[in-house]
Scaffold this active site. Structure first.
Site, PDB file in Angstrom:
ATOM      1  N   ASP A 237      -6.849  -2.342  -6.933  1.00 53.18           N
ATOM      2  CA  ASP A 237      -7.252  -2.984  -5.687  1.00 53.18           C
ATOM      3  C   ASP A 237      -7.488  -4.453  -5.996  1.00 53.18           C
ATOM      4  OD1 ASP A 237      -8.120  -2.173  -2.790  1.00 53.18           O
ATOM      5  OD2 ASP A 237      -9.545  -3.694  -3.447  1.00 53.18           O
TER       6      ASP A 237
ATOM      7  N   ARG B 103      -6.908  12.032  -4.876  1.00 53.28           N
ATOM      8  CA  ARG B 103      -8.177  11.464  -4.423  1.00 53.28           C
ATOM      9  C   ARG B 103      -9.211  12.531  -4.091  1.00 53.28           C
ATOM     10  NH1 ARG B 103     -11.022   9.110  -3.508  1.00 53.28           N
ATOM     11  NH2 ARG B 103     -11.111   7.686  -1.749  1.00 53.28           N
TER      12      ARG B 103
ATOM     13  N   TYR C  93     -15.030 -11.479   0.009  1.00 56.06           N
ATOM     14  CA  TYR C  93     -15.707 -10.245  -0.405  1.00 56.06           C
ATOM     15  C   TYR C  93     -16.915 -10.542  -1.291  1.00 56.06           C
ATOM     16  CZ  TYR C  93     -12.013  -7.435   1.629  1.00 56.06           C
ATOM     17  OH  TYR C  93     -11.167  -6.832   2.516  1.00 56.06           O
TER      18      TYR C  93
ATOM     19  N   ARG D  79       0.816  -1.224   0.000  1.00 55.68           N
ATOM     20  CA  ARG D  79       0.000   0.000   0.000  1.00 55.68           C
ATOM     21  C   ARG D  79       0.850   1.276   0.000  1.00 55.68           C
ATOM     22  NH1 ARG D  79      -5.411  -0.513   2.357  1.00 55.68           N
ATOM     23  NH2 ARG D  79      -6.158  -2.481   1.519  1.00 55.68           N
TER      24      ARG D  79
ATOM     25  N   ARG E 166      -3.078   6.836   1.278  1.00 55.51           N
ATOM     26  CA  ARG E 166      -3.522   8.072   1.939  1.00 55.51           C
ATOM     27  C   ARG E 166      -2.524   8.728   2.878  1.00 55.51           C
ATOM     28  NH1 ARG E 166      -8.830   5.222   3.776  1.00 55.51           N
ATOM     29  NH2 ARG E 166      -7.223   3.635   3.699  1.00 55.51           N
TER      30      ARG E 166
HETATM   31  O1  CP3 Z   1       0.026  -1.949  -2.365  1.00 56.41           O
HETATM   32  C1  CP3 Z   1      -0.245  -0.992  -3.130  1.00 56.41           C
HETATM   33  O2  CP3 Z   1       0.184   0.164  -2.964  1.00 56.41           O
HETATM   34  C2  CP3 Z   1      -1.080  -1.266  -4.374  1.00 56.41           C
HETATM   35  C3  CP3 Z   1      -2.454  -0.982  -4.273  1.00 56.41           C
HETATM   36  C4  CP3 Z   1      -3.351  -1.803  -3.369  1.00 56.41           C
HETATM   37  C5  CP3 Z   1      -4.524  -1.278  -2.778  1.00 56.41           C
HETATM   38  N1  CP3 Z   1      -5.185  -2.288  -2.174  1.00 56.41           N
HETATM   39  C6  CP3 Z   1      -4.952   0.115  -2.855  1.00 56.41           C
HETATM   40  C7  CP3 Z   1      -5.998   0.597  -1.941  1.00 56.41           C
HETATM   41  C8  CP3 Z   1      -3.287  -3.153  -3.022  1.00 56.41           C
HETATM   42  C9  CP3 Z   1      -2.216  -4.189  -3.337  1.00 56.41           C
HETATM   43  C10 CP3 Z   1      -4.467  -3.449  -2.285  1.00 56.41           C
HETATM   44  C11 CP3 Z   1      -4.759  -4.782  -1.778  1.00 56.41           C
HETATM   45  C12 CP3 Z   1      -5.962  -5.003  -0.994  1.00 56.41           C
HETATM   46  N2  CP3 Z   1      -7.165  -4.366  -1.062  1.00 56.41           N
HETATM   47  C13 CP3 Z   1      -6.088  -6.048  -0.049  1.00 56.41           C
HETATM   48  C14 CP3 Z   1      -5.015  -7.054   0.277  1.00 56.41           C
HETATM   49  C15 CP3 Z   1      -3.970  -6.511   1.150  1.00 56.41           C
HETATM   50  C16 CP3 Z   1      -4.447  -6.111   2.509  1.00 56.41           C
HETATM   51  O3  CP3 Z   1      -4.284  -4.917   2.826  1.00 56.41           O
HETATM   52  O4  CP3 Z   1      -4.937  -6.965   3.245  1.00 56.41           O
HETATM   53  C17 CP3 Z   1      -7.370  -5.977   0.492  1.00 56.41           C
HETATM   54  C18 CP3 Z   1      -7.955  -6.893   1.563  1.00 56.41           C
HETATM   55  C19 CP3 Z   1      -8.051  -4.911  -0.158  1.00 56.41           C
HETATM   56  C20 CP3 Z   1      -9.452  -4.493   0.006  1.00 56.41           C
HETATM   57  C21 CP3 Z   1      -9.538  -3.114   0.427  1.00 56.41           C
HETATM   58  N3  CP3 Z   1      -9.303  -2.026  -0.396  1.00 56.41           N
HETATM   59  C22 CP3 Z   1      -9.898  -2.624   1.699  1.00 56.41           C
HETATM   60  C23 CP3 Z   1     -10.252  -3.493   2.895  1.00 56.41           C
HETATM   61  C24 CP3 Z   1      -9.885  -1.241   1.611  1.00 56.41           C
HETATM   62  C25 CP3 Z   1     -10.328  -0.285   2.680  1.00 56.41           C
HETATM   63  C26 CP3 Z   1      -9.327  -0.118   3.736  1.00 56.41           C
HETATM   64  C27 CP3 Z   1      -8.570   1.123   3.458  1.00 56.41           C
HETATM   65  O5  CP3 Z   1      -7.342   1.116   3.618  1.00 56.41           O
HETATM   66  O6  CP3 Z   1      -9.236   2.133   3.125  1.00 56.41           O
HETATM   67  C28 CP3 Z   1      -9.463  -0.881   0.307  1.00 56.41           C
HETATM   68  C29 CP3 Z   1      -9.260   0.481  -0.238  1.00 56.41           C
HETATM   69  C30 CP3 Z   1      -7.907   0.783  -0.786  1.00 56.41           C
HETATM   70  N4  CP3 Z   1      -7.168  -0.032  -1.593  1.00 56.41           N
HETATM   71  C31 CP3 Z   1      -7.200   2.002  -0.626  1.00 56.41           C
HETATM   72  C32 CP3 Z   1      -6.019   1.883  -1.346  1.00 56.41           C
HETATM   73  C33 CP3 Z   1      -4.938   2.933  -1.514  1.00 56.41           C
HETATM   74  C34 CP3 Z   1      -7.702   3.225   0.106  1.00 56.41           C
HETATM   75  C35 CP3 Z   1      -8.627   3.912  -0.834  1.00 56.41           C
HETATM   76  C36 CP3 Z   1      -8.670   5.389  -0.709  1.00 56.41           C
HETATM   77  O7  CP3 Z   1      -7.881   6.085  -1.345  1.00 56.41           O
HETATM   78  O8  CP3 Z   1      -9.570   5.870   0.017  1.00 56.41           O
END
Ligand code: CP3
Length: 348
Positions: free
Chosen positions: A79, A43, A157, A30, A34
């Site tokens: 994502d 964003r 999911y 990630r 943010r």
């Molecule tokens: O790693 C990276 O930088 C690449 C991008 C990436 C995102 N999500 C961007 C993201 C990757 C590899 C993921 C993986 C992901 N997404 C997983 C597996 C890894 C983990 O963290 O367990 C899972 C379970 C998700 C599902 C997901 N997406 C959740 C639960 C959430 C909400 C939680 C949160 O952090 O807000 C997201 C949203 C998400 N995915 C964001 C980002 C940058 C935040 C979105 C925003 O900008 O508001």
């Protein structure tokens, strides 16, 4: 296909391929997100899905942490969930709530309705974003990683509005043939997606199995492992890129992980490198700083980072990462501290 030959000698690709490196390569799960003001700026104008679906924007945010910190690898911005949209799932990322699925799979006939589109139809924007990023980063010698959710984590999911793992476990036990049909579809979707990312220029691919730790060892063996093995075998038969398998809270499943067949394993802070080495031998390992440590005191961060660097280098190649994604309140200064410590620590 993009020219990626120079990337083969990068620290990250060498470590992922099992070679010893003079220092540990570093990237963070990630890392585009943010905690970065420049990401928040993007964003503020565009929704999460818009950023993912616009190749120029996805490429831009992918590059932000590389330009700011000089990480040794990029991970394409997307994502794990957006590929589910092409299966027929309606989802959105709701501010303050995370991902919401509006039409979760509830019955075996819902599984039959799910489509398995090709990556070119389903996620052309991510493949294009990857090509843009690889074009930019190849001359700089920085490899880019592709990724996908694992079939089990994606199913948690698909089967509920908000990734409720209990619902997934119940569906898995109570509808075993529908579960197999669902895993079969996800196995095809995930394998083809990872292969397409490799073809678009990804130097390696990571499979995120964030929620698999909710399973018992016997349920993992029965309901999940065979599909993971198929994903990895399929990717390895069609591409040459290293495959990283990452799971969290999964110590009880560790003994079965080598049979997944991945090249590299990502571990979280609940495991020691010593325990992981006993299981994985001299395979490359990736991890495992607790991301909450990046929220706090600098001297504690330094101490833990040095401990991980010292422990990680024993017994095989090692890639420094967190044990889970970086958290939004993480101070930039702490990431800078981490980067400079890892970059100056010789593995020698
Ligand atoms: O790693 C990276 O930088 C690449 C991008 C990436 C995102 N999500 C961007 C993201 C990757 C590899 C993921 C993986 C992901 N997404 C997983 C597996 C890894 C983990 O963290 O367990 C899972 C379970 C998700 C599902 C997901 N997406 C959740 C639960 C959430 C909400 C939680 C949160 O952090 O807000 C997201 C949203 C998400 N995915 C964001 C980002 C940058 C935040 C979105 C925003 O900008 O508001």
């Amino acid at each position: 296909m993009p020219n990626t030959i120079g990337l083969e000698s990068s620290l990250l690709v060498r470590a992922l391929r099992g070679e010893a490196t003079e220092r540990a390569p570093l990237w963070l799960m990630r890392q585009a997100g943010r905690y970065l003001p420049e990401y928040r700026e993007v964003r503020a104008k565009h929704s999460m899905l818009d950023v993912i679906r616009t190749p120029e924007l996805a490429a831009k945010v992918t590059l932000q942490p590389i330009d700011r910190f000089g990480f040794d690898g990029a991970i394409i911005f997307a994502d794990i969930l957006n590929p589910l949209i092409g299966m027929g799932i309606q989802l959105d990322f709701v501010e303050g709530e995370g991902p919401v699925i509006f039409n979760p799979v509830q019955t075996p006939s819902d599984v039959d309705q799910l489509k398995v589109p090709s990556p070119k139809e389903n996620v052309p924007y991510t493949l294009e974003a990857l090509r843009l990023v690889v074009k930019e980063l190849s001359p700089r010698g920085v490899p880019t990683l592709g990724f996908s959710g694992a079939p089990f984590t994606l199913a948690t999911y698909l089967l509920s509005k908000k990734g409720d793992k209990e619902l997934a476990k119940r569906f898995m036990r109570d509808n075993q043939s529908a579960w197999a049909a669902l895993q079969k579809k996800l196995t095809t979707l995930v394998s083809d997606y990872l292969v397409a990312q490799a073809e678009a220029g990804a130097s390696a691919v990571q499979i995120f199995d964030s929620w698999v730790g909710v399973l018992s060892p016997s349920e993992f063996a029965t309901f999940v492992l065979p599909w993971l093995q198929q994903v990895v075998a399929s990717v390895k038969s069609r591409t040459k890129v290293p495959v990283i398998y990452f799971a969290t809270s999964a110590g009880g499943l560790l003994a079965q992980f080598p049979s997944i067949g991945a090249d590299v394993y990502g571990i979280d802070w609940r495991l020691t490198f010593a325990a992981a080495r006993q299981t994985f031998g001299n395979k490359p390992l990736q991890g495992n700083l607790d991301p909450t440590i990046l929220l706090g005191d600098k001297s504690y961060l330094e101490k833990e980072t040095r401990r991980i660097l010292a422990e990680g280098k024993e017994g095989g190649p090692f890639i420094f990462n967190l044990g889970h994604g970086i958290l939004p309140p993480t101070p930039i200064a702490n990431v800078e501290t981490l980067v400079s410590l890892v970059k100056t620590f010789c593995l020698g």
